[in-house]
Design a protein around this motif. Sequence first.
Motif, mmCIF file in Angstrom:
data_model
loop_
_atom_site.group_PDB
_atom_site.id
_atom_site.type_symbol
_atom_site.label_atom_id
_atom_site.label_comp_id
_atom_site.label_asym_id
_atom_site.label_seq_id
_atom_site.Cartn_x
_atom_site.Cartn_y
_atom_site.Cartn_z
ATOM 1 N N LYS A 1 -41.257 29.352 96.198
ATOM 2 C CA LYS A 1 -40.694 29.571 97.535
ATOM 3 C C LYS A 1 -40.083 30.967 97.608
ATOM 4 O O LYS A 1 -39.312 31.379 96.743
ATOM 5 N N PRO B 1 -41.801 24.425 93.230
ATOM 6 C CA PRO B 1 -40.747 24.920 94.134
ATOM 7 C C PRO B 1 -40.304 26.352 93.842
ATOM 8 O O PRO B 1 -39.785 27.028 94.735
ATOM 9 N N VAL C 1 -45.713 25.146 97.175
ATOM 10 C CA VAL C 1 -44.268 24.994 96.953
ATOM 11 C C VAL C 1 -43.918 23.549 96.623
ATOM 12 O O VAL C 1 -43.011 23.294 95.833
ATOM 13 N N GLU D 1 -44.208 34.370 98.872
ATOM 14 C CA GLU D 1 -45.439 34.379 99.645
ATOM 15 C C GLU D 1 -46.076 35.775 99.648
ATOM 16 O O GLU D 1 -45.373 36.783 99.594
ATOM 17 N N GLU E 1 -47.343 26.090 101.569
ATOM 18 C CA GLU E 1 -46.458 24.919 101.633
ATOM 19 C C GLU E 1 -46.866 23.881 100.590
ATOM 20 O O GLU E 1 -46.019 23.271 99.932
#
Length: 503
Positions: free
Chosen positions: A325, A322, A318, A328, A315
Amino acid sequence: MSKDSKLRQEHGNVLSFIPTGEYYFNKGVQAYDRRDIKKALKYMQRAAQLDPYDPVIACQLAIIYTYCEEYRKAIDIFRHILAKLDPGMVECHYFIANNYADLGLFDEALYNARKYLELDPFGEYREEAEELIYILNAEKEDETGSFSYEQDELMARQEEARQYLEAGHFEMALSELNKLIKKYPDFWSAYNNMALAYFYLGQTEKAVAVLMDLLEKNPGNLHALCNLAVFYYHKHDDEKLEQIVRGLEKVRPVLLDHQYKLGATFAIVGRYEEAYLWLNRLRKAGFDGDASFYYWLSQAAYHTGRQQAAEAAWEQLVELNPEKKGCEPWNREMEKKMNEKNVQFVLDRLNSAELPERFFGIFMIGLSSNRSDIVSHPDFKPLDDFTLAEKIYLAHVLESDIRERFDPDEVFVHGHNIACILHSHYGPMFPGYTNLMIAWFSIFLTGLKRGERFQNEAGFAAAFDYLWHRQKGDKVSQQAIAKEYRISVSTLRKYANRIKSLL
């Protein structure tokens, strides 16, 4: 219970809660890690009052005084440690040297830096002490006391080489680093950067040779050992990798950037438990990490069964980047499609009917840590089925001795280096990465037929990047792309026209 016994019990309970020097020391360290220097100083001063004979507390107090630019106070405490508290704490000489350097007292700084190396020639701060001596010697050569020209030149060249590396201009970085090492043969960080440049270009043998030369001249260089571990990992030299890792497991760095380097290295080579130990320690200390820090922390947590910690780190990643995202490490479908290490993904490219896609597959072999799994896989097509151009390029990425005989003008070298630059700018997790790379190899193959030599690697990479975005309808300016690749706008236009002529 009598009144007296009750009073005695309450008195004992109160005494058990009286803070000790260790209590204030820990509070001070926590505040220092949060960069709350005012509280850190207050807590550490109190710790030193309560436990005046503890050299560790005294040392930390002196370090905080250095941070506050109270250099004389710091020097006095470090000298007190060496004289009275713990003469074996020889790293205090290195700390004293730094404080004297900040005061402009270069003779005293040189004396203490050399004294540290004399007393602990393989100590934790060896590399830093040697670089300090190098810079101080350059400073002393300027008798006017002004900032010496040689030091100015050293820092400028180092920064220029670093920017070339970050921009993916590896050949230009090598050119600068060669000049730097020739003039300053004891400037160790230049060797590490040179090794990285060779590695990014796919020339792992040269990268290893540079680090071996460095370690012969400067044994115990932590960055060199960590880089060497990564190179051996990619070479699949398990025996030498294990030897390096066993040594790294014994290292206990104090400096935050050394801890980060060590933790990231363990993660890269698949030693996730050790990686999590160091990276999570940094997180707890409030380390202000970049995107790479959270990437490796998440990877280490995930591969050691700490799913919640892995998700929390991702998190954070990201937030900083970004585009990560959906990528993972526990997202197996994305990993299968996008991870450059995936054997089947590379094999699919190699068996494509389209030559540019097959070239991209060969490029991925050069990046992969699973080379042996790819070339020994039953679906890896026979070498006789490769075209001559594919064989030459394959020889290049596998660092075969025959490559120079078939590519005397280094056209394949330049084409590969341009692909490396693009890869460094985007990487396999970029959504359009595969299409971008295949499009580049299509341009390269067309140019190969028409006699293009692709010598200006940064110019071609920038021009291709610009045209790629324009073709997708993205709003990008020539000025922005030229700045990113550190070339002029006129150079970008020149090579954009060269590429257009190949379409």
